[in-house]
Design a protein around this motif. Structure first.
Motif, mmCIF file in Angstrom:
data_model
loop_
_atom_site.group_PDB
_atom_site.id
_atom_site.type_symbol
_atom_site.label_atom_id
_atom_site.label_comp_id
_atom_site.label_asym_id
_atom_site.label_seq_id
_atom_site.Cartn_x
_atom_site.Cartn_y
_atom_site.Cartn_z
ATOM 1 N N LYS A 198 0.847 -1.191 0.000
ATOM 2 C CA LYS A 198 0.000 0.000 0.000
ATOM 3 C C LYS A 198 0.888 1.249 0.000
ATOM 4 C CE LYS A 198 -4.115 -2.081 2.018
ATOM 5 N NZ LYS A 198 -5.158 -2.031 3.071
ATOM 6 N N VAL A 255 -3.887 4.841 8.936
ATOM 7 C CA VAL A 255 -4.402 5.470 7.711
ATOM 8 C C VAL A 255 -5.649 4.705 7.261
ATOM 9 C CG1 VAL A 255 -3.923 5.994 5.295
ATOM 10 C CG2 VAL A 255 -2.133 6.297 7.011
ATOM 11 N N LYS A 256 -6.677 5.448 6.887
ATOM 12 C CA LYS A 256 -7.947 4.823 6.509
ATOM 13 C C LYS A 256 -8.289 5.075 5.035
ATOM 14 C CE LYS A 256 -9.903 5.264 11.170
ATOM 15 N NZ LYS A 256 -11.024 5.827 11.969
ATOM 16 N N GLU A 257 -9.091 4.194 4.497
ATOM 17 C CA GLU A 257 -9.580 4.337 3.129
ATOM 18 C C GLU A 257 -10.781 5.278 3.172
ATOM 19 O OE1 GLU A 257 -11.805 1.351 0.159
ATOM 20 O OE2 GLU A 257 -9.721 0.770 0.546
ATOM 21 N N TYR A 273 -6.581 7.716 0.600
ATOM 22 C CA TYR A 273 -6.176 7.252 1.934
ATOM 23 C C TYR A 273 -5.819 8.473 2.771
ATOM 24 C CZ TYR A 273 -5.562 2.659 -0.286
ATOM 25 O OH TYR A 273 -5.742 1.480 -0.974
ATOM 26 N N SER A 331 1.601 13.108 2.553
ATOM 27 C CA SER A 331 0.196 13.378 2.256
ATOM 28 C C SER A 331 -0.059 14.879 2.253
ATOM 29 C CB SER A 331 -0.693 12.700 3.303
ATOM 30 O OG SER A 331 -0.344 13.140 4.611
ATOM 31 N N HIS A 348 -4.566 13.704 2.849
ATOM 32 C CA HIS A 348 -4.694 12.375 2.251
ATOM 33 C C HIS A 348 -3.765 12.231 1.043
ATOM 34 C CE1 HIS A 348 -7.136 14.747 -0.507
ATOM 35 N NE2 HIS A 348 -7.198 13.710 -1.340
#
Length: 212
Positions: free
Chosen positions: A67, A74-76, A109, A173, A185
């Motif tokens: 990834k 970290v989130k989708e 992300y 990010s 993100h």
């Protein structure tokens, strides 16, 4: 003319001197031959072993697609749009840009704090640019049929033409105009055979597996 006789003592002395000289020459000759034999023996002992004798064979392990981040939290945030997915997933894969709804061709992300963005496979930095909509963008070429694209970046840590490995930090990010509702993100896209695909279907696969 008067004949002179050589004294016996002189003759004996000459014989002794000659004998000693002969013994000395024999000793020196034997010493040289012995030294040469020892040298050749040592040399032969040396060259019978190569520098590769102690090398342990290493099995090359193929890199697998990782990834584009290393942080655990970290989130989708935005999904990849799939025509066959359910209604909920499709709603989460729509981007609203200036009152225009677009299908997401990648995955966003993010998390509250800035995080490092990494290359998903070994490759070469093919492009770094600033875009009015996508912000800072990095495109990495992994081979002729596989590219990874990282958008909405903040800082970047590489230059065009650099070689990178899987998991190497290439930037951080950030934000961009494509989705202002998401603040910090990275927008990640994966291009296989000139088509943008769902990265979730390729994580953990080798380059050969991705090529099919």
């Amino acid at each position: 003319m008067t004949n002179r006789r050589i004294k016996k003592s002189v003759v004996y002395g000459a014989y002794v001197f000659g004998l000693l000289l002969l013994i000395g020459l024999i000793y020196v000759t034997e010493s040289m031959v012995s030294s040469k034999k020892n040298f050749n023996k040592q040399e032969n002992n040396y060259v019978t072993k190569t520098i590769f004798d102690d090398v342990i064979p290493v099995i090359k392990v193929e890199d697998k697609l990782v990834k584009p981040f290393m942080a655990d939290d970290v989130k989708e945030l935005t999904k990849y749009y799939e025509h066959k997915s359910d209604e909920k997933n499709q709603q989460e894969s729509i981007i609203n840009f200036e009152n225009t709804y677009m299908q997401s061709s990648g995955i966003s992300y993010g998390k509250d704090a800035i995080f490092d963005v990494v290359s998903v496979l070994p490759g070469t930095i093919e492009e770094i640019k600033s875009d009015d909509i996508l912000g800072k963008v990095i495109k990495v070429k992994h081979d002729d049929k596989l590219y990874s694209i990282y958008s909405c970046l903040g800082e970047t840590t590489i230059s065009k033409g650099d070689r990178v490995i899987a998991g190497q930090v290439i930037g951080q990010s950030g934000t961009c105009n494509i989705n202002k509702d998401i603040k910090n993100h990275v927008y990640f896209e994966l291009q296989v055979n000139n088509n943008l695909v769902n990265p979730n279907n390729y994580y953990g696969k080798t380059l050969n597996e991705i090529r099919g």
